[in-house]
Design an enzyme around this catalytic site. Structure first.
Site, PDB file in Angstrom:
ATOM      1  N   CYS A  67     -35.537 -43.184  -1.244  1.00  0.00           N
ATOM      2  CA  CYS A  67     -35.215 -43.082  -2.675  1.00  0.00           C
ATOM      3  C   CYS A  67     -36.323 -42.353  -3.419  1.00  0.00           C
ATOM      4  O   CYS A  67     -36.098 -41.828  -4.504  1.00  0.00           O
ATOM      5  CB  CYS A  67     -34.958 -44.451  -3.282  1.00  0.00           C
ATOM      6  SG  CYS A  67     -36.360 -45.566  -3.219  1.00  0.00           S
ATOM      7  N   GLN A  99     -39.676 -53.939  -0.322  1.00  0.00           N
ATOM      8  CA  GLN A  99     -40.565 -54.046   0.845  1.00  0.00           C
ATOM      9  C   GLN A  99     -41.455 -55.290   0.783  1.00  0.00           C
ATOM     10  O   GLN A  99     -41.725 -55.922   1.803  1.00  0.00           O
ATOM     11  CB  GLN A  99     -41.405 -52.774   0.956  1.00  0.00           C
ATOM     12  CG  GLN A  99     -42.180 -52.688   2.272  1.00  0.00           C
ATOM     13  CD  GLN A  99     -42.993 -51.410   2.383  1.00  0.00           C
ATOM     14  OE1 GLN A  99     -42.602 -50.381   1.840  1.00  0.00           O
ATOM     15  NE2 GLN A  99     -44.117 -51.488   3.061  1.00  0.00           N
ATOM     16  N   CYS A 120     -33.155 -50.124   0.275  1.00  0.00           N
ATOM     17  CA  CYS A 120     -33.771 -50.440  -1.008  1.00  0.00           C
ATOM     18  C   CYS A 120     -32.700 -50.973  -1.960  1.00  0.00           C
ATOM     19  O   CYS A 120     -31.635 -50.360  -2.106  1.00  0.00           O
ATOM     20  CB  CYS A 120     -34.419 -49.172  -1.543  1.00  0.00           C
ATOM     21  SG  CYS A 120     -34.172 -48.846  -3.270  1.00  0.00           S
ATOM     22  N   GLU A 121     -32.959 -52.122  -2.563  1.00  0.00           N
ATOM     23  CA  GLU A 121     -31.934 -52.739  -3.398  1.00  0.00           C
ATOM     24  C   GLU A 121     -31.745 -52.018  -4.736  1.00  0.00           C
ATOM     25  O   GLU A 121     -30.768 -52.254  -5.432  1.00  0.00           O
ATOM     26  CB  GLU A 121     -32.244 -54.216  -3.637  1.00  0.00           C
ATOM     27  CG  GLU A 121     -33.448 -54.483  -4.511  1.00  0.00           C
ATOM     28  CD  GLU A 121     -33.702 -55.977  -4.682  1.00  0.00           C
ATOM     29  OE1 GLU A 121     -33.177 -56.765  -3.886  1.00  0.00           O
ATOM     30  OE2 GLU A 121     -34.433 -56.333  -5.622  1.00  0.00           O
ATOM     31  N   HIS A 122     -32.665 -51.148  -5.072  1.00  0.00           N
ATOM     32  CA  HIS A 122     -32.532 -50.438  -6.352  1.00  0.00           C
ATOM     33  C   HIS A 122     -31.654 -49.204  -6.262  1.00  0.00           C
ATOM     34  O   HIS A 122     -31.052 -48.797  -7.247  1.00  0.00           O
ATOM     35  CB  HIS A 122     -33.920 -50.017  -6.868  1.00  0.00           C
ATOM     36  CG  HIS A 122     -34.848 -51.172  -7.036  1.00  0.00           C
ATOM     37  ND1 HIS A 122     -36.115 -51.203  -6.487  1.00  0.00           N
ATOM     38  CD2 HIS A 122     -34.679 -52.361  -7.656  1.00  0.00           C
ATOM     39  CE1 HIS A 122     -36.689 -52.346  -6.787  1.00  0.00           C
ATOM     40  NE2 HIS A 122     -35.848 -53.070  -7.491  1.00  0.00           N
ATOM     41  N   HIS A 123     -31.642 -48.569  -5.094  1.00  0.00           N
ATOM     42  CA  HIS A 123     -30.887 -47.312  -4.953  1.00  0.00           C
ATOM     43  C   HIS A 123     -29.911 -47.329  -3.780  1.00  0.00           C
ATOM     44  O   HIS A 123     -29.202 -46.353  -3.565  1.00  0.00           O
ATOM     45  CB  HIS A 123     -31.861 -46.142  -4.760  1.00  0.00           C
ATOM     46  CG  HIS A 123     -32.829 -45.949  -5.892  1.00  0.00           C
ATOM     47  ND1 HIS A 123     -34.087 -46.514  -5.913  1.00  0.00           N
ATOM     48  CD2 HIS A 123     -32.701 -45.259  -7.053  1.00  0.00           C
ATOM     49  CE1 HIS A 123     -34.699 -46.180  -7.029  1.00  0.00           C
ATOM     50  NE2 HIS A 123     -33.892 -45.426  -7.745  1.00  0.00           N
ATOM     51  N   HIS A 129     -39.876 -44.467   1.880  1.00  0.00           N
ATOM     52  CA  HIS A 129     -38.722 -44.798   1.032  1.00  0.00           C
ATOM     53  C   HIS A 129     -37.963 -43.519   0.683  1.00  0.00           C
ATOM     54  O   HIS A 129     -38.474 -42.670  -0.045  1.00  0.00           O
ATOM     55  CB  HIS A 129     -39.209 -45.487  -0.252  1.00  0.00           C
ATOM     56  CG  HIS A 129     -39.732 -46.867  -0.020  1.00  0.00           C
ATOM     57  ND1 HIS A 129     -39.130 -47.992  -0.519  1.00  0.00           N
ATOM     58  CD2 HIS A 129     -40.792 -47.299   0.693  1.00  0.00           C
ATOM     59  CE1 HIS A 129     -39.793 -49.065  -0.139  1.00  0.00           C
ATOM     60  NE2 HIS A 129     -40.823 -48.674   0.600  1.00  0.00           N
TER      61      HIS A 129
HETATM   62 ZN   LIG Z   1     -35.282 -47.358  -4.337  1.00  0.00          ZN
END
Ligand SMILES: [Zn+2]
Length: 201
Positions: A142, A112, A71-74, A140
């Protein structure tokens, strides 16, 4: 990267010199290089002569392809199953190449929905089928590891193009064949997006 990982360990309150962590920066770098190796992959090289001209226009399905992405956010993993179908026009692609295409895009920092679209777009561009469909079901970490909306940490995304978008029967046939564990959103329905990690925190 190893120096950054060493700094990260210190920032987390660890001692990067202790025995168990001594080689961690090296291992983490190696792991991240592998998990993001999709950036260096050349899709044409991956498909390398695996396109064949055929007189066949029935649905081709490769289901339950395991995938692992970040995941690019976490920078935490999301992983699950990918199902790919297409209806050939004049060309088919070697079946073993489809999981390779999934890996090329999964081994990057992703969300995703974009991952799902990139796989579908690539098959559309390289095979020029009458239609292509990709459905991804993923957990996920995260969300599940942090206890965020646990019940919704299982996300489903879909990309339907050509005959899968225009023809409800084709779409239903595909969805019936892959027998999802949960409901799939319609072709224009982005309901799944709100269940995904959206990078708010
Ligand atoms: Zn994430």
């Amino acid at each position: 990267m190893q120096e950054l990982i060493r700094k990260l360990l210190v920032d987390l309150g660890e001692d990067p010199a202790r025995e168990g962590l001594r080689d961690t920066p090296k291992r983490v770098e190696k792991a991240y290089r592998f998990l993001t190796s999709g950036y260096n992959a050349d899709i044409d090289q991956v498909l390398n002569n695996a396109l064949f001209t055929v007189d066949y226009s029935e649905m081709v399905i490769v289901k339950d392809i395991d995938f692992y992405s970040l995941c690019e956010h976490h920078l935490l993993p999301f992983f699950g199953k990918c199902h790919v179908a297409y209806i050939p026009s004049t060309k088919v692609i070697g079946l073993s190449k489809i999981p390779r295409v999934v890996d090329v895009f999964a081994r990057r920092l992703q969300v995703q929905e974009r991952l799902t679209n990139q796989i579908a777009d690539t098959i559309r561009d390289k095979v020029a089928p009458l239609g292509v469909a990709v459905v991804m079901e993923a957990t996920h970490l995260c969300m599940s590891m942090r206890g965020v909306e646990k019940q919704n940490s299982f996300a489903v995304t879909s990309a339907m193009q050509g005959s899968f978008r225009n023809n409800a029967r084709t779409r239903m046939e595909f969805l019936e064949l892959i027998k999802l564990r949960s409901a799939v959103p319609g072709p224009r329905d982005s309901a799944a997006a709100r269940y995904e990690c959206v990078g708010e925190d």
